[in-house]
Structures are given as C-alpha cells and as structure tokens.
Design an enzyme around this catalytic site. Structure first.
Site, PDB file in Angstrom:
ATOM      1  N   LYS A 194      -0.561   3.057 -30.959  1.00  0.00           N
ATOM      2  CA  LYS A 194      -1.610   4.078 -30.857  1.00  0.00           C
ATOM      3  C   LYS A 194      -1.438   5.244 -31.832  1.00  0.00           C
ATOM      4  O   LYS A 194      -2.418   5.870 -32.218  1.00  0.00           O
ATOM      5  CB  LYS A 194      -1.656   4.635 -29.424  1.00  0.00           C
ATOM      6  CG  LYS A 194      -2.216   3.665 -28.407  1.00  0.00           C
ATOM      7  CD  LYS A 194      -2.342   4.314 -27.039  1.00  0.00           C
ATOM      8  CE  LYS A 194      -2.856   3.339 -26.012  1.00  0.00           C
ATOM      9  NZ  LYS A 194      -3.093   3.956 -24.706  1.00  0.00           N
ATOM     10  N   ASP A 235      -9.411   6.842 -23.576  1.00  0.00           N
ATOM     11  CA  ASP A 235      -8.686   6.946 -22.296  1.00  0.00           C
ATOM     12  C   ASP A 235      -9.099   8.193 -21.512  1.00  0.00           C
ATOM     13  O   ASP A 235      -9.490   8.111 -20.345  1.00  0.00           O
ATOM     14  CB  ASP A 235      -7.169   6.997 -22.534  1.00  0.00           C
ATOM     15  CG  ASP A 235      -6.590   5.616 -22.815  1.00  0.00           C
ATOM     16  OD1 ASP A 235      -7.214   4.618 -22.425  1.00  0.00           O
ATOM     17  OD2 ASP A 235      -5.510   5.548 -23.426  1.00  0.00           O
ATOM     18  N   GLY A 252      -7.012   4.443 -10.827  1.00  0.00           N
ATOM     19  CA  GLY A 252      -6.886   4.140 -12.248  1.00  0.00           C
ATOM     20  C   GLY A 252      -7.747   2.975 -12.704  1.00  0.00           C
ATOM     21  O   GLY A 252      -7.989   2.815 -13.899  1.00  0.00           O
TER      22      GLY A 252
HETATM   23  P1  NDP Z   1       4.344   6.939 -21.211  1.00  0.00           P
HETATM   24  O1  NDP Z   1       5.553   6.080 -21.246  1.00  0.00           O
HETATM   25  O2  NDP Z   1       3.821   7.545 -22.472  1.00  0.00           O
HETATM   26  O3  NDP Z   1       4.596   8.174 -20.178  1.00  0.00           O
HETATM   27  C1  NDP Z   1       5.101   7.950 -18.885  1.00  0.00           C
HETATM   28  C2  NDP Z   1       5.181   9.284 -18.140  1.00  0.00           C
HETATM   29  O4  NDP Z   1       5.603   9.002 -16.809  1.00  0.00           O
HETATM   30  C3  NDP Z   1       6.189  10.266 -18.716  1.00  0.00           C
HETATM   31  O5  NDP Z   1       5.715  11.571 -18.581  1.00  0.00           O
HETATM   32  C4  NDP Z   1       7.416  10.044 -17.813  1.00  0.00           C
HETATM   33  O6  NDP Z   1       8.223  11.182 -17.693  1.00  0.00           O
HETATM   34  C5  NDP Z   1       6.738   9.792 -16.487  1.00  0.00           C
HETATM   35  N1  NDP Z   1       7.589   9.077 -15.551  1.00  0.00           N
HETATM   36  C6  NDP Z   1       7.843   7.727 -15.515  1.00  0.00           C
HETATM   37  N2  NDP Z   1       8.653   7.434 -14.485  1.00  0.00           N
HETATM   38  C7  NDP Z   1       8.928   8.613 -13.852  1.00  0.00           C
HETATM   39  C8  NDP Z   1       9.715   8.967 -12.710  1.00  0.00           C
HETATM   40  N3  NDP Z   1      10.368   8.047 -12.022  1.00  0.00           N
HETATM   41  N4  NDP Z   1       9.749  10.259 -12.345  1.00  0.00           N
HETATM   42  C9  NDP Z   1       9.079  11.212 -13.042  1.00  0.00           C
HETATM   43  N5  NDP Z   1       8.326  10.941 -14.126  1.00  0.00           N
HETATM   44  C10 NDP Z   1       8.242   9.647 -14.529  1.00  0.00           C
HETATM   45  O7  NDP Z   1       3.221   6.077 -20.512  1.00  0.00           O
HETATM   46  P2  NDP Z   1       1.626   6.276 -20.566  1.00  0.00           P
HETATM   47  O8  NDP Z   1       1.338   7.720 -20.398  1.00  0.00           O
HETATM   48  O9  NDP Z   1       1.074   5.558 -21.738  1.00  0.00           O
HETATM   49  O10 NDP Z   1       1.175   5.462 -19.284  1.00  0.00           O
HETATM   50  C11 NDP Z   1       1.429   5.957 -17.982  1.00  0.00           C
HETATM   51  C12 NDP Z   1       0.656   5.115 -16.995  1.00  0.00           C
HETATM   52  O11 NDP Z   1      -0.723   5.308 -17.223  1.00  0.00           O
HETATM   53  C13 NDP Z   1       0.909   3.614 -17.112  1.00  0.00           C
HETATM   54  O12 NDP Z   1       1.229   3.124 -15.843  1.00  0.00           O
HETATM   55  C14 NDP Z   1      -0.406   3.043 -17.600  1.00  0.00           C
HETATM   56  O13 NDP Z   1      -0.678   1.808 -16.964  1.00  0.00           O
HETATM   57  C15 NDP Z   1      -1.385   4.083 -17.123  1.00  0.00           C
HETATM   58  N6  NDP Z   1      -2.594   4.157 -17.951  1.00  0.00           N
HETATM   59  C16 NDP Z   1      -3.773   3.914 -17.355  1.00  0.00           C
HETATM   60  C17 NDP Z   1      -4.937   3.972 -18.065  1.00  0.00           C
HETATM   61  C18 NDP Z   1      -6.206   3.690 -17.370  1.00  0.00           C
HETATM   62  O14 NDP Z   1      -7.226   3.552 -18.044  1.00  0.00           O
HETATM   63  N7  NDP Z   1      -6.219   3.617 -16.054  1.00  0.00           N
HETATM   64  C19 NDP Z   1      -4.960   4.308 -19.497  1.00  0.00           C
HETATM   65  C20 NDP Z   1      -3.647   4.591 -20.047  1.00  0.00           C
HETATM   66  C21 NDP Z   1      -2.506   4.492 -19.277  1.00  0.00           C
HETATM   67  P3  NDP Z   1       9.352  11.590 -18.787  1.00  0.00           P
HETATM   68  O15 NDP Z   1       8.610  12.170 -19.967  1.00  0.00           O
HETATM   69  O16 NDP Z   1      10.169  12.594 -18.068  1.00  0.00           O
HETATM   70  O17 NDP Z   1      10.089  10.321 -19.127  1.00  0.00           O
END
Ligand code: NDP
Length: 287
Positions: free
Chosen positions: A73, A109, A252
């Site tokens: 992306k 998104d 979602g």
């Molecule tokens: P990223 O990997 O870019 O970001 C993940 C985020 O989740 C980070 O901020 C991370 O925190 C946080 N995180 C993960 N696990 C934990 C935990 N156990 N405790 C606290 N914070 C946590 O992923 P994306 O943002 O690309 O995607 C996130 C979700 O969004 C996915 O599940 C994806 O399926 C969904 N999504 C849905 C869309 C839709 O259209 N419905 C579109 C795009 C995404 P940290 O920075 O501290 O690691």
C-alpha cells in the site's frame, strides 16, 4: 455466423504477499455477475521485489484497476501517475483506477468507514469527538477521513508510542482536528464526551475470535457509536459487548463492503450492488 462476439474480459484484481486468504474476489465476482458485466477480479501473489514490474504488467495488459494489500500500500505510490489528496496524506493507496492511460491512486478504506458511519449509524462526524484504538493502516485511513470530514477531536490510543506519534503528527499537519495520544498499557476507559469509539486494531480477527481490546466496557454509554474494523467474524466480541451496553454498533464487514463498492464504482462507473456483495461475503465467512 455471429459477428459481434467479444471474448475479451475487463481485468481488475489485487496484489498482495501473502494474498491467498484475501476474500475480495468473492464480493467483486458476485457484483460483476449481478450486473452482467464481463469483468474478472484476479487474486495475484506479487512479491515486494516484483511490484514495479507488476504495475508495468497491469499497464501493459490494460487492467481497469487494482487493489493493493499488505505489503504494497505504501510502496506503490512511486509507480503511479497521480495520487488523490487523502491517499497522499495517509501515504497509502489501496485502490488504483485509470483515467485513460494514467494510473491514479486512491484509498477507499476510510471512505468505506465514513459511508457506514453516515448511512448505517446515521452519524455526521463533523464537530464530534472520536477515540480510536490502534495506529496502523486501518486507524490511519479512518482517522484521516474523520478529520477531513470535520471531526473536532480525535484521540489515538496505541501500545507503540512511536507509531502513534507519527499518526498524531500527520493528522495535526494536514487537518484541523484537535488530536491527542494516549498510551495503551493497561485497561483504557472511554471519556464521557466521546461520541464515537473505533476498534482499528487486529484484535478479535479470526481465528482469535475470543480476544477483546483492553477496555473498561462499563464506560461505553448507551447511544454512542461503536465501530469495529474486523470483518471476520462480522459480529466480534467487541461489537457484542458494546451492543449489550446500548451502543449503536458498526461491524467491519459493512466497512469492507463499502470500501469495495467505492472501488467498484471508480472502475466500472456503475453503482455497486452492496447487498449482493455483503451476502456473498457473509456466505463465504459462514461456510
Ligand atoms: P496494522 O498491522 O497496520 O496495525 C495493527 C494495529 O493493531 C496496531 O496499532 C497495533 O498496535 C494494534 N494491535 C494489534 N494487536 C494488539 C494488541 N494485542 N493490543 C493492542 N494493540 C494491538 O494493521 P491494519 O491497521 O492494516 O489492520 C488492522 C485490522 O483492520 C485488521 O484486522 C484488518 O483485517 C482490518 N481492516 C479492515 C478493513 C475493513 O474494510 N473492514 C480495512 C482495513 C483493515 P501497535 O502499533 O502497538 O503494534
């Protein structure tokens, strides 16, 4: 003898690495079929090292558009002829569409999220306060669109401070919203003046369906809007806990369908059959 037959199909698709489990083809094929369009959506495994030639390939083969997923992306921006303003602010493109020979980058998104907020939760974000859990790609696209749509305040709650600070700075530089950061190292409460809460983390995504964000759920007020980005399962534990406290909830799956519907319109010019797309995904996720 027939003289007008064309065996050529219009091509769109997605580049990802990995990509095998990306379900977008299910909703796009259902949409093409429903409208009788001779279009194909291809799920293509393209490695980061092959992204440049991959984009050359879609130019050469006349693809009408493309989705990008992890890890393309951000890197894809350098290969495009133009990038829309909001996608440029986010620094991420999830959809390419064509204007003649030109490839244009967009990010649907956050727009899909906004459509769900407006159409399904009947909330105009202008002047409202939002709390967003997470600072990754989903949080970035949602918070930029909320801020551009006039949200007054946005609080970013995240574990990793560096990642969150980058997002906070980006929002402050490019939008008028008042943006704050809260470190997420223990159970977090929802402040009383928050109108909308968004789980933009990957917590609760299949197969980890029992996982819940560390949140004091008693601070969710009746009537506030609570949204989850997790599309599978559509009704996460987070959504159920919020619903049990009287919140208006968005899942979602709706966001996923709407962001796909916006891409569909950019590619085909036709309004996407959102109900058909949603049913196709629901059947896929329950199967
Ligand atoms: P990223 O990997 O870019 O970001 C993940 C985020 O989740 C980070 O901020 C991370 O925190 C946080 N995180 C993960 N696990 C934990 C935990 N156990 N405790 C606290 N914070 C946590 O992923 P994306 O943002 O690309 O995607 C996130 C979700 O969004 C996915 O599940 C994806 O399926 C969904 N999504 C849905 C869309 C839709 O259209 N419905 C579109 C795009 C995404 P940290 O920075 O501290 O690691």
């Amino acid at each position: 003898m027939k003289t007008t037959t064309s065996y050529r199909e219009e091509l769109v698709g997605v580049f990802g690495f990995p990509v095998d489990e990306n379900p977008t083809v299910v909703m796009m094929d259902a949409a093409f079929q429903s409208l009788g369009l001779p279009w194909r959506y291809l799920t293509l495994k393209v490695s980061p090292a092959d992204l440049a030639v991959g984009i050359q390939g879609i130019r050469a083969m006349g693809f009408r558009g493309l989705n990008l997923t992890i890890p393309h992306k951000v890197e894809v921006l350098q290969y495009l002829d133009e990038v829309n303003a909001d996608a440029r602010i986010m620094g991420a493109v999830n959809t390419i569409y064509r204007d003649g020979e030109r490839l244009i980058g967009a990010n649907t998104d956050g727009k899909g999220f906004l459509k769900a907020l407006r159409d399904d939760a009947h909330m105009d974000p202008a002047g409202r306060k939002f709390m967003i859990l997470g600072a990754g790609g989903a949080a970035r696209s949602i918070s930029v669109e909320l801020a551009l749509a006039g949200a007054a305040e946005i609080e970013i709650v995240n574990r990793n401070e560096t990642r969150a600070r980058e997002l906070v700075d980006l929002l402050r530089r490019n939008t008028k919203a008042q943006v704050t950061f809260r470190e997420w190292n223990s159970e977090v409460s929802v402040p009383e003046n928050v109108d909308g809460l968004v789980n933009a983390t990957s917590i609760g995504l299949y197969p980890n369906i029992e996982e819940l964000p560390s949140l004091n759920f008693e601070t969710i007020r009746s009537g506030m809007v609570v949204c989850d980005v997790i599309p599978n399962p559509p009704r996460t534990r987070f959504v159920k806990e919020a619903e049990a406290r009287g919140a208006i909830t968005l899942d979602g799956l709706g966001m996923l369908v709407y962001q796909g519907a916006i891409a569909f319109k950019l590619w085909t010019g036709a309004d996407a059959p959102v109900d058909v797309m949603k049913q196709a995904l629901l059947a896929e996720f329950s199967g």
